[in-house]
Design a protein around this motif. Structure first.
Motif, PDB file in Angstrom:
ATOM      1  N   ASN A 310       5.377 -10.370  30.264  1.00 23.27           N
ATOM      2  CA  ASN A 310       5.704  -9.383  29.235  1.00 23.27           C
ATOM      3  C   ASN A 310       7.136  -8.882  29.402  1.00 23.27           C
ATOM      4  N   ARG A 366       1.317 -14.067  19.472  1.00 28.46           N
ATOM      5  CA  ARG A 366       0.793 -13.552  20.726  1.00 28.46           C
ATOM      6  C   ARG A 366      -0.439 -12.717  20.401  1.00 28.46           C
ATOM      7  N   LEU A 371      -1.539  -7.523  28.654  1.00 29.27           N
ATOM      8  CA  LEU A 371      -1.583  -6.160  29.168  1.00 29.27           C
ATOM      9  C   LEU A 371      -3.006  -5.610  29.169  1.00 29.27           C
TER      10      LEU A 371
END
Length: 404
Positions: A310, A366, A371
């Motif tokens: 990320n 994505r 996360l």
């Protein structure tokens, strides 16, 4: 098949929901029944008092003859020193104190009097030179109240049973789709992990064969590091699949052990090197010394890989991985020098499928799982994860794991 289904977590979830909703609905019905019973009794008591006052008032108004009062009422008329009383006046009456005081001050007075274990309503009024006292038995009124309470109790008990059954039925209908979705998710993860095991095993085997052949070649040094990386990546993928299988199995427990967090971070930084180099991003690790936690190394490595992935995607030139100890917890903070976090995105940053396609429209879509997985792994280790805009304007994601 049936026995297995009954022992499944989905069946347990349905049973708990049935019990919870049944209790909640029964509690709601019980509260409603109590309120209804209280209101009903207040209305009944009010009506009884009004009827009592009207009956006694009418009896006193027509008290020329004490020999024929209404049913349940007895009259006493005191004229000077002489009393007239209705036949069958209960023992203990008349109420001499009320008669004497009303004769003195001329004021009407009422009282509830208990004589011989029975309650009576006594009203004393002046009438000309006489004093009239009416005695009303409250036995019928009390019997009526008891019947109403019994009827309300029976209706309330039946309502509680029906509400419990209805709550259990509604709970099963409400939770069954959720349980089926959870079972489908577990099957998907288990099937995907199982199916990927075979090609990963073949990949690792082929890489090992290539490495053995390179050992016998004249110039293996040029290719050997890449092959070693290929073998290491295959091993890491196999470990991740094992972690996925443990996650999918509701009976499985996370195999915790001491984990050298600094070494794990070094491996994650090394693995992220090619991707960072391709984007022109430098990745460095800042650690004051060896940091160790108790947990599952594969899960923690997945979290570090997701954080680095990320950060590299959003960084302009640099990503820093900072390890430090704060109290009884170990902190991993991944900081990039990118544009920072959009405040509108922050509340859903760690939710699944919260992100859409690449902001430029050119990159691959994505799915917002990275996360979210970090958040789940942190929770499995008893830790937390949070994000903020760093002092330099980029993004800092902070992963806290108890040292234990």
């Amino acid at each position: 098949m049936t026995a297995r289904r009954e022992r499944s977590p989905e069946a347990a979830l349905i049973r708990k929901a049935q019990l919870r909703l049944g209790i909640q609905m029964a509690g709601a019905v019980a509260a409603a029944a109590l309120v209804l019973a209280a209101v009903t009794l207040l209305v009944v008591v009010h009506d009884q008092h009004r009827s009592r006052d009207e009956l006694v008032g009418a009896a006193i108004a027509r008290s020329d003859d004490v020999g024929d009062p209404p049913t349940g009422v007895w009259l006493v008329i005191r004229s000077g020193a002489r009393d007239q009383a209705s036949p069958g006046l209960p023992p203990g009456f008349p109420d001499e104190e009320s008669l004497r005081r009303t004769a003195q001050d001329g004021a009407a007075r009422s009282a509830d009097v208990v004589v011989g274990g029975r309650e009576y309503y006594v009203r004393t009024e002046p009438r000309g030179t006489d004093v009239v006292q009416a005695v009303l038995s409250m036995r019928d009124s009390h019997a009526e109240r008891v019947r109403i309470v019994q009827a309300l109790g029976i209706a309330g008990a039946a309502g509680l049973v029906l509400a419990g059954l209805a709550g259990a039925w509604l709970g099963r209908r409400a939770v069954t789709p959720l349980a089926e979705a959870l079972a489908l998710q577990r099957r998907f993860v288990a099937d995907a992990s199982h199916e990927l095991r075979t090609p990963l095993t073949l990949l690792s085997t082929r890489a090992q064969l290539i490495r053995r052949k390179l050992d016998r070649s004249a110039e293996p040094d040029r290719i050997r590091p890449e092959v070693d990386g290929l073998v290491g990546d295959a091993d890491r993928l196999a470990t991740i699949l094992e972690d996925l299988l443990l996650t999918a199995d509701p009976r499985g427990e996370m195999p915790v052990q001491p984990v050298a967090l600094t070494e794990l971070a070094e491996r994650a930084v090394e693995a992220a090197g090619p991707s960072a180099e391709q984007r022109g991003i430098s990745v460095r690790l800042d650690a004051t010394g060896p940091v160790e936690v108790v947990g599952f190394d594969a899960g923690l490595l997945r979290a570090l890989n997701a954080l680095l992935d990320n950060a590299i995607r959003h960084a302009r030139s640099e990503v820093r991985v900072v390890l430090r100890t704060e109290g009884r917890s170990e902190v991993i903070e991944v900081v990039d020098d990118g544009p920072g976090i959009d405040p509108a995105v922050l509340p859903a940053l760690f939710e699944r499928f919260s992100s859409a396609a690449d902001s430029t429209g050119d990159g691959p879509r994505r799915y917002g799982l990275g996360l979210a997985l970090v958040s789940e792994i942190a929770a499995r280790h008893g830790g937390t994860v949070a994000a903020r805009t760093s002092d330099s304007g980029g993004t800092a994601v902070r992963l806290v794991i108890p040292a234990r």
